[in-house]
Design a protein around this motif. Structure first.
Motif, short mmCIF file in Angstrom:
data_model
loop_
_atom_site.label_atom_id
_atom_site.label_comp_id
_atom_site.label_asym_id
_atom_site.label_seq_id
_atom_site.Cartn_x
_atom_site.Cartn_y
_atom_site.Cartn_z
N ILE A 1 -10.87 4.89 5.80
CA ILE A 1 -11.78 3.79 6.15
C ILE A 1 -11.02 2.46 6.20
O ILE A 1 -11.22 1.66 7.12
CB ILE A 1 -12.95 3.71 5.14
N ALA A 2 -10.14 2.23 5.22
CA ALA A 2 -9.39 0.98 5.18
C ALA A 2 -8.55 0.78 6.43
O ALA A 2 -8.44 -0.33 6.96
CB ALA A 2 -8.50 0.94 3.94
N GLY B 1 -7.19 10.25 1.62
CA GLY B 1 -8.61 10.34 1.33
C GLY B 1 -9.46 9.45 2.22
O GLY B 1 -8.97 8.69 3.05
N LEU B 2 -10.77 9.55 2.02
CA LEU B 2 -11.70 8.81 2.86
C LEU B 2 -11.53 7.31 2.69
O LEU B 2 -11.65 6.55 3.66
CB LEU B 2 -13.13 9.22 2.51
N ARG B 3 -11.21 6.86 1.47
CA ARG B 3 -11.04 5.42 1.25
C ARG B 3 -9.87 4.88 2.06
O ARG B 3 -9.97 3.82 2.69
CB ARG B 3 -10.81 5.15 -0.24
N GLU B 4 -8.75 5.60 2.07
CA GLU B 4 -7.59 5.16 2.85
C GLU B 4 -7.90 5.20 4.34
O GLU B 4 -7.51 4.30 5.10
CB GLU B 4 -6.38 6.04 2.54
N GLY C 1 -4.72 9.83 -4.25
CA GLY C 1 -5.56 9.06 -3.34
C GLY C 1 -5.10 9.07 -1.90
O GLY C 1 -5.79 8.56 -1.01
N GLN C 2 -3.95 9.66 -1.61
CA GLN C 2 -3.40 9.63 -0.26
C GLN C 2 -4.21 10.53 0.67
O GLN C 2 -4.56 11.66 0.32
CB GLN C 2 -1.94 10.08 -0.27
N ASN D 1 0.82 -1.20 0.00
CA ASN D 1 0.00 0.00 0.00
C ASN D 1 0.85 1.25 0.00
O ASN D 1 0.53 2.25 -0.65
CB ASN D 1 -0.93 0.01 1.22
N SER E 1 -10.76 13.65 6.28
CA SER E 1 -11.38 12.34 6.05
C SER E 1 -11.83 11.71 7.37
O SER E 1 -12.92 11.12 7.45
CB SER E 1 -10.38 11.41 5.34
N MET F 1 -15.75 10.61 8.63
CA MET F 1 -16.05 9.28 9.15
C MET F 1 -16.63 9.36 10.56
O MET F 1 -17.62 8.69 10.88
CB MET F 1 -14.77 8.44 9.14
N ASN G 1 0.81 4.11 -2.86
CA ASN G 1 0.53 5.50 -2.55
C ASN G 1 1.63 6.42 -3.06
O ASN G 1 1.40 7.60 -3.33
CB ASN G 1 0.35 5.68 -1.04
#
Length: 467
Positions: free
Chosen positions: A25-26, A20-23, A17-18, A7, A328, A332, A11
């Motif tokens: 949440i993961a 961000g909300l996806r990272e 994408g660094q 990962n 982010s 959440m 990145n």
């Protein structure tokens, strides 16, 4: 190469994408689940004990908080392993992440006997707070048993913080799930005498908690010493004292430890002040704070995610991405808190009745209306808690731990005299005192936001060249 390393490489080429909300949440979702498991563990204990009556339930809450308070300085100190491990990982020096763990383990082994030696202070504190005699006797027993398991809590914190820092949060989640399941089964047997086990009541709840914590620790230890982790982080070579890393952990972790200790002393004192007001208030407050636990503790999972990612990107010299991480995390946290807000506003009566004893109890019937009203008021500050948790996490991940400590401690210790004046001096009803506490929390959420908005944390450097 493990999933975390892949990962990080991904990145490096996908800058957009660094943070961000996806990272977020993961990384944070497994921590939210793991903290949710810890919450379920404690919550279930108190629901089981409420079947025996309001007094064992109140005794377990106050005794459990007091025992945890005795450990909090060291928990906060070694919990900074998350930020340091993340920053070393971000700086490309992952071998030092395991060195941080070794120093934290040394601190834990030295701290455990000190915590046990301070047990008489806890007993004296209970006497000072003028608690009802029946609650006091049971509270001492619960407090003493949990204190013997201090070393389990500290070692779990060391390893959980390491895995959180390097982004392997699923390990922490699985450990928490194991601890929760084992604890619930053990308590079901030991409290009520089911599954062929003796009925130990309050003592059974404490023993079940220790056994669950032990099993959770075994999961973390097996993974930490597993072949893949040993090779990637040079774990065996890191099993030594390192003056420089120990100094860094003490320097940046101590404010977090002091903060955690002083905050929990203040929080426990507030609980004791409410409990000293009378059995009805004690029962109502215990029910409300059990639900407050459900609303707050999972947010700490998001905070750990923020600390880890902010620390990682600050270590990599990318403060702008660290700022994106905070945004982010806020999205959440607020999403979760809105669900809790709805439950507190729409279903407070149903939430309170979950703690109703098996047999009709006059004390519970008197406390239920007060607990319902307090729970509705608690809905006002759940979003404020989300703001405080996220922005304080961003500040800690960047190394602004001293300011975060001062602000958080000030908040908690302002609440203590406010509560004492309302209940003891002015003799106002508990609901008025509760409303004042809610107002202070709303104000302080703004203070943390302003500190974060100032941007001073962006200029900090915890991990420098060669350190």
């Amino acid at each position: 190469m493990n999933e975390t390393s892949k990962n990080m490489q991904l990145n490096a080429t996908d800058h957009h994408g660094q943070g961000g909300l996806r990272e977020m949440i993961a990384l944070a979702l497994p921590m939210v689940i793991s903290h949710g498991c810890e919450t379920a563990l404690i919550f279930t204990d108190r629901v089981f004990l409420s079947r025996l009556g309001p007094v064992p339930m109140s005794a377990s809450m106050a005794g459990g908080l007091a025992s945890f308070t005795m450990m909090t300085f060291f928990i906060g100190l070694i919990g900074y392993v998350t930020a340091l491990a993340a920053q070393y990982l971000g700086a490309g020096r992952k071998e030092k992440s395991a060195l941080v763990v070794s120093q934290a383990v040394l601190i834990s082994l030295l701290a455990a006997p000190l915590i046990l030696a301070a047990r008489p202070l806890g007993h004296a504190y209970f006497e000072f707070m003028n608690l009802p005699a029946q609650q006091l006797a049971q509270q001492r027993v619960y407090f003493d048993i949990l204190l013997y398991g201090a070393v389990l809590v500290l070692l779990r914190t060391c390893l959980s913080s390491f895995f959180s820092g390097i982004g392997s949060t699923r390990v922490v989640m699985f450990s928490a799930m194991v601890a929760m399941v084992v604890n619930i089964i053990a308590n079901y047997g030991l409290i009520f005498g089911n599954l062929g086990l003796p009925a130990l009541g309050l003592k059974g709840a404490a023993y079940g908690t220790l056994f669950g914590s032990f099993c959770g620790l075994l999961v973390l230890l097996a993974t930490y010493l597993g072949r893949a982790n040993r090779h990637e982080y040079n774990v065996l070579k890191a099993l030594r004292f390192d003056r420089a890393v120990m100094s860094k952990l003490l320097r940046y972790g101590s404010p977090a430890g002091v903060e955690m200790f002083l905050n929990l002393v203040a929080f426990t004192t507030m609980i004791m002040i409410f409990h000293g007001h009378g059995p009805v208030t004690a029962t109502a407050v215990t029910i409300v704070f059990n639900w407050d636990l459900v609303s707050f503790v999972p947010l700490l999972g998001i905070q750990i995610g923020v600390v880890s990612l902010v620390g990682r990107y600050m270590g990599a010299g990318q403060p702008d991405i660290a700022q994106r991480v905070a945004r982010s995390g806020l999205k959440m946290a607020c999403s979760y808190s809105l669900v809790i807000l709805f439950l507190f506003v729409a279903l407070p009566g149903a939430l309170v009745t979950i703690f109703e004893p098996r047999q009709a109890d006059v004390l519970f019937k008197q406390a239920a209306p007060l607990a319902t009203s307090m729970l509705r008021l608690a809905a006002f500050y759940v979003l404020a808690e989300a703001v405080i948790v996220v922005f304080s996490g961003a500040l800690r991940g960047a190394g602004d731990t001293f300011w975060a400590m001062c602000a958080s401690v000030t908040l908690h210790w302002l609440l203590v005299p406010v509560l004492a004046v309302f209940l003891k001096v002015l003799a106002l009803p508990p609901l008025a005192a509760w409303l004042a506490l809610v107002a202070f929390i709303l104000i302080f959420s703004g203070v943390f936001y302003l500190r974060y908005r100032s941007g001073k944390w962006k200029a900090l450097a915890v991990v420098g060249d060669g350190s």
